[in-house]
Each structure stands twice: as structure tokens, then as C-alpha cells.
Design a protein around this motif. Structure first.
Motif, PDB file in Angstrom:
ATOM      1  N   MET A   1       0.847  -1.168  -0.044  1.00 17.67           N
ATOM      2  CA  MET A   1      -0.103  -0.072  -0.040  1.00 17.67           C
ATOM      3  C   MET A   1       0.843   1.102   0.038  1.00 17.67           C
ATOM      4  SD  MET A   1      -2.810   1.353   2.654  1.00 17.67           S
ATOM      5  CE  MET A   1      -3.824  -0.033   2.369  1.00 17.67           C
ATOM      6  N   GLN A   2       0.973   1.843  -0.926  1.00 14.60           N
ATOM      7  CA  GLN A   2       1.714   3.270  -1.163  1.00 14.60           C
ATOM      8  C   GLN A   2       1.197   4.271  -0.263  1.00 14.60           C
ATOM      9  OE1 GLN A   2       4.463   3.166  -2.403  1.00 14.60           O
ATOM     10  NE2 GLN A   2       4.856   2.108  -4.192  1.00 14.60           N
ATOM     11  N   GLY A   3       2.075   4.919   0.394  1.00 13.77           N
ATOM     12  CA  GLY A   3       1.780   5.982   1.207  1.00 13.77           C
ATOM     13  C   GLY A   3       1.072   5.711   2.657  1.00 13.77           C
ATOM     14  N   ALA A   4       1.319   4.598   3.196  1.00 13.66           N
ATOM     15  CA  ALA A   4       0.926   4.343   4.269  1.00 13.66           C
ATOM     16  C   ALA A   4       1.782   4.639   5.188  1.00 13.66           C
ATOM     17  CB  ALA A   4       0.710   2.902   4.504  1.00 13.66           C
ATOM     18  N   ILE A   5       1.283   5.129   6.532  1.00 14.95           N
ATOM     19  CA  ILE A   5       2.012   5.785   7.503  1.00 14.95           C
ATOM     20  C   ILE A   5       1.641   4.606   8.705  1.00 14.95           C
ATOM     21  CG2 ILE A   5       2.392   7.617   9.154  1.00 14.95           C
ATOM     22  CD1 ILE A   5       3.474   8.041   6.392  1.00 14.95           C
ATOM     23  N   ALA A   6       2.774   4.106   9.185  1.00 11.56           N
ATOM     24  CA  ALA A   6       2.562   3.463  10.584  1.00 11.56           C
ATOM     25  C   ALA A   6       2.581   4.209  11.498  1.00 11.56           C
ATOM     26  CB  ALA A   6       3.604   2.359  10.460  1.00 11.56           C
ATOM     27  N   THR A   7       1.719   3.846  12.876  1.00 14.65           N
ATOM     28  CA  THR A   7       1.758   4.374  13.923  1.00 14.65           C
ATOM     29  C   THR A   7       2.033   3.303  15.007  1.00 14.65           C
ATOM     30  OG1 THR A   7       0.319   6.112  13.348  1.00 14.65           O
ATOM     31  CG2 THR A   7       0.226   5.754  15.487  1.00 14.65           C
ATOM     32  N   ILE A   8       3.276   3.602  15.838  1.00 13.76           N
ATOM     33  CA  ILE A   8       3.345   2.738  16.942  1.00 13.76           C
ATOM     34  C   ILE A   8       3.190   3.599  18.420  1.00 13.76           C
ATOM     35  CG2 ILE A   8       5.427   1.653  18.322  1.00 13.76           C
ATOM     36  CD1 ILE A   8       7.024   1.556  15.660  1.00 13.76           C
ATOM     37  N   ARG A   9       2.135   2.995  18.967  1.00 17.43           N
ATOM     38  CA  ARG A   9       1.983   3.410  20.351  1.00 17.43           C
ATOM     39  C   ARG A   9       2.318   2.388  21.471  1.00 17.43           C
ATOM     40  NH1 ARG A   9      -2.369   7.217  19.201  1.00 17.43           N
ATOM     41  NH2 ARG A   9      -3.025   6.976  17.365  1.00 17.43           N
ATOM     42  N   VAL A  10       3.022   2.935  22.252  1.00 16.07           N
ATOM     43  CA  VAL A  10       3.399   2.223  23.629  1.00 16.07           C
ATOM     44  C   VAL A  10       2.745   2.919  24.592  1.00 16.07           C
ATOM     45  CG1 VAL A  10       5.431   1.870  25.316  1.00 16.07           C
ATOM     46  CG2 VAL A  10       5.795   1.877  22.594  1.00 16.07           C
ATOM     47  N   ASN A  39       5.361   7.847  14.309  1.00 18.48           N
ATOM     48  CA  ASN A  39       4.829   7.707  12.944  1.00 18.48           C
ATOM     49  C   ASN A  39       6.261   7.298  12.087  1.00 18.48           C
ATOM     50  OD1 ASN A  39       2.002   8.040  13.576  1.00 18.48           O
ATOM     51  ND2 ASN A  39       2.768  10.216  14.124  1.00 18.48           N
ATOM     52  N   TYR A  40       5.855   6.394  11.084  1.00 13.94           N
ATOM     53  CA  TYR A  40       6.912   6.340  10.088  1.00 13.94           C
ATOM     54  C   TYR A  40       6.138   5.761   8.825  1.00 13.94           C
ATOM     55  CZ  TYR A  40       7.090   1.235  10.916  1.00 13.94           C
ATOM     56  OH  TYR A  40       6.889  -0.023  11.017  1.00 13.94           O
ATOM     57  N   PRO A  41       6.807   5.891   7.579  1.00 12.67           N
ATOM     58  CA  PRO A  41       6.373   5.384   6.224  1.00 12.67           C
ATOM     59  C   PRO A  41       6.351   3.607   6.449  1.00 12.67           C
ATOM     60  CG  PRO A  41       8.137   6.839   5.989  1.00 12.67           C
ATOM     61  CD  PRO A  41       8.100   6.585   7.401  1.00 12.67           C
ATOM     62  N   ALA A  42       5.168   3.115   6.247  1.00 13.02           N
ATOM     63  CA  ALA A  42       4.986   1.684   6.254  1.00 13.02           C
ATOM     64  C   ALA A  42       5.108   0.882   5.002  1.00 13.02           C
ATOM     65  CB  ALA A  42       3.896   1.437   7.008  1.00 13.02           C
ATOM     66  N   ASP A  43       5.301   1.669   3.740  1.00 14.24           N
ATOM     67  CA  ASP A  43       5.453   0.799   2.707  1.00 14.24           C
ATOM     68  C   ASP A  43       6.168  -0.289   2.340  1.00 14.24           C
ATOM     69  OD1 ASP A  43       3.796   2.878   1.809  1.00 14.24           O
ATOM     70  OD2 ASP A  43       5.067   4.093   0.449  1.00 14.24           O
ATOM     71  N   ASN A  44       7.192  -0.303   2.844  1.00 16.73           N
ATOM     72  CA  ASN A  44       8.128  -1.442   2.775  1.00 16.73           C
ATOM     73  C   ASN A  44       7.597  -2.541   3.684  1.00 16.73           C
ATOM     74  OD1 ASN A  44       9.763  -0.154   0.940  1.00 16.73           O
ATOM     75  ND2 ASN A  44      11.433   0.433   2.371  1.00 16.73           N
ATOM     76  N   ALA A  45       7.425  -2.178   4.690  1.00 16.07           N
ATOM     77  CA  ALA A  45       6.866  -3.282   5.911  1.00 16.07           C
ATOM     78  C   ALA A  45       5.571  -3.919   5.474  1.00 16.07           C
ATOM     79  CB  ALA A  45       6.818  -2.690   7.199  1.00 16.07           C
ATOM     80  N   THR A  46       4.761  -3.025   4.988  1.00 14.03           N
ATOM     81  CA  THR A  46       3.394  -3.671   4.407  1.00 14.03           C
ATOM     82  C   THR A  46       3.315  -4.455   3.366  1.00 14.03           C
ATOM     83  OG1 THR A  46       2.765  -1.726   3.288  1.00 14.03           O
ATOM     84  CG2 THR A  46       2.008  -1.808   5.516  1.00 14.03           C
ATOM     85  N   ASP A  53      12.284  -4.283   7.573  1.00  5.73           N
ATOM     86  CA  ASP A  53      11.637  -3.191   6.840  1.00  5.73           C
ATOM     87  C   ASP A  53      10.436  -2.449   7.611  1.00  5.73           C
ATOM     88  OD1 ASP A  53      12.695  -3.433   4.195  1.00  5.73           O
ATOM     89  OD2 ASP A  53      11.259  -5.141   3.830  1.00  5.73           O
ATOM     90  N   ALA A  54      10.580  -2.669   9.250  1.00  8.63           N
ATOM     91  CA  ALA A  54       9.902  -1.926   9.963  1.00  8.63           C
ATOM     92  C   ALA A  54      10.514  -1.485  11.110  1.00  8.63           C
ATOM     93  CB  ALA A  54       8.740  -2.818  10.763  1.00  8.63           C
ATOM     94  N   LEU A  55      10.157  -0.627  11.930  1.00  2.00           N
ATOM     95  CA  LEU A  55      10.633  -0.124  13.303  1.00  2.00           C
ATOM     96  C   LEU A  55      10.359  -1.232  14.224  1.00  2.00           C
ATOM     97  CD1 LEU A  55      10.173   3.810  13.505  1.00  2.00           C
ATOM     98  CD2 LEU A  55      12.213   2.543  12.858  1.00  2.00           C
ATOM     99  N   ASN A  56      11.572  -1.497  15.041  1.00  2.00           N
ATOM    100  CA  ASN A  56      11.392  -2.415  16.048  1.00  2.00           C
ATOM    101  C   ASN A  56      10.906  -1.753  17.230  1.00  2.00           C
ATOM    102  OD1 ASN A  56      11.814  -4.389  18.034  1.00  2.00           O
ATOM    103  ND2 ASN A  56      13.167  -5.391  16.803  1.00  2.00           N
ATOM    104  N   TYR A  57       9.695  -1.882  17.562  1.00  2.00           N
ATOM    105  CA  TYR A  57       9.137  -1.285  18.946  1.00  2.00           C
ATOM    106  C   TYR A  57       9.795  -1.966  20.251  1.00  2.00           C
ATOM    107  CZ  TYR A  57       5.651  -4.936  18.588  1.00  2.00           C
ATOM    108  OH  TYR A  57       4.968  -5.934  18.486  1.00  2.00           O
TER     109      TYR A  57
END
Length: 122
Positions: A1-10, A39-46, A53-57
Motif C-alpha cells: 500500500m503506497q503512502g501508508a504511515i504506520a503509528t506505533i503506540r507504546v 509515525n513512520y512510512p510503512a510501505d516497505n513493511a506492509t 523493513d519495520a521499526l522495532n518497537y
């Protein structure tokens, strides 16, 4: 999915640290409650389903825990800024915010909190 922004919430990370300027605060650890949003771009991870390809929370959270549990802070502002620095250290991070509560800091209040946020310059 192009342009997806991931939101990690701790949410509600409960830790103990030395925080404050009164003698009893300097001598005794207190509870703090940490909330972080990243918040970070999630295209690669998705698309890849690959952890690289994701931030490791988990890694981010472990750094926050180590910072808080192994240091002393006079001001909630400094503690919050240091946690925000960890939350934004990865180059993929577009924006982040941190809120830290100090429960029972005031007699008739549930807590006192400090919030700081960051947005990557364009």
C-alpha cells in the motif's frame, strides 16, 4: 500500500525512577507512566512482511526502559526530552510524541504530565 504511515503506540509503560527536586524525591524512586507515539512510512513493511523493513518497537522500548531506570532526573521536561530523543533516533521517523505522567505529584490530582513532540523538518 503506497503512502501508508504506520503509528506505533507504546501505552502506559510503567517504570520507576528518581525524579524531582525535593529531598524525598531525590532519595526514593517514584512511578512514572510513559506513552509514546511514533509515525513512520510503512510501505516497505506492509509489502514485504519483513522485520528489517519495520521499526522495532521492542528495541525502542528497551532503550526507554534502560534510560529511565538507570538515571536520575530533576525535571519532567528533561526526562520527556530524553525519551523523545530515543523515539526519534531512527531516520525513518517522521514524527513522534511522548507524554510522561508522574502519578500523585500533586495532592489533589491523579498525576502531572509533560508532553513533547517532534516533526521531521521537510
Amino acid at each position: 500500500m503506497q503512502g501508508a504511515i504506520a503509528t506505533i503506540r507504546v501505552k502506559n509503560l510503567r517504570l520507576r525512577t528518581y525524579i524531582g527536586i525535593k529531598q524525598e524525591e531525590i532519595e526514593n524512586k517514584q512511578d512514572v507512566v510513559v506513552n509514546v507515539i511514533i509515525n513512520y512510512p510503512a510501505d516497505n513493511a506492509t509489502e514485504s512482511d519483513n522485520m528489517d523493513d519495520a521499526l522495532n518497537y521492542r528495541t525502542i522500548t528497551k532503550k526507554i526502559i534502560a534510560l529511565i531506570e538507570s538515571n536520575r532526573f530533576s525535571l519532567l521536561e528533561k526526562l520527556t526530552a530524553d525519551v523523545l530523543a530515543i523515539a526519534t533516533e531512527h531516520p525513518w521517523v517522521e514524527s513522534a510524541s511522548v507524554e510522561i505522567d508522574k502519578p500523585h505529584a500533586l495532592r489533589f490530582a491523579d498525576s502531572v504530565s509533560m508532553s513533547l513532540s517532534y516533526t521531521k523538518p521537510k
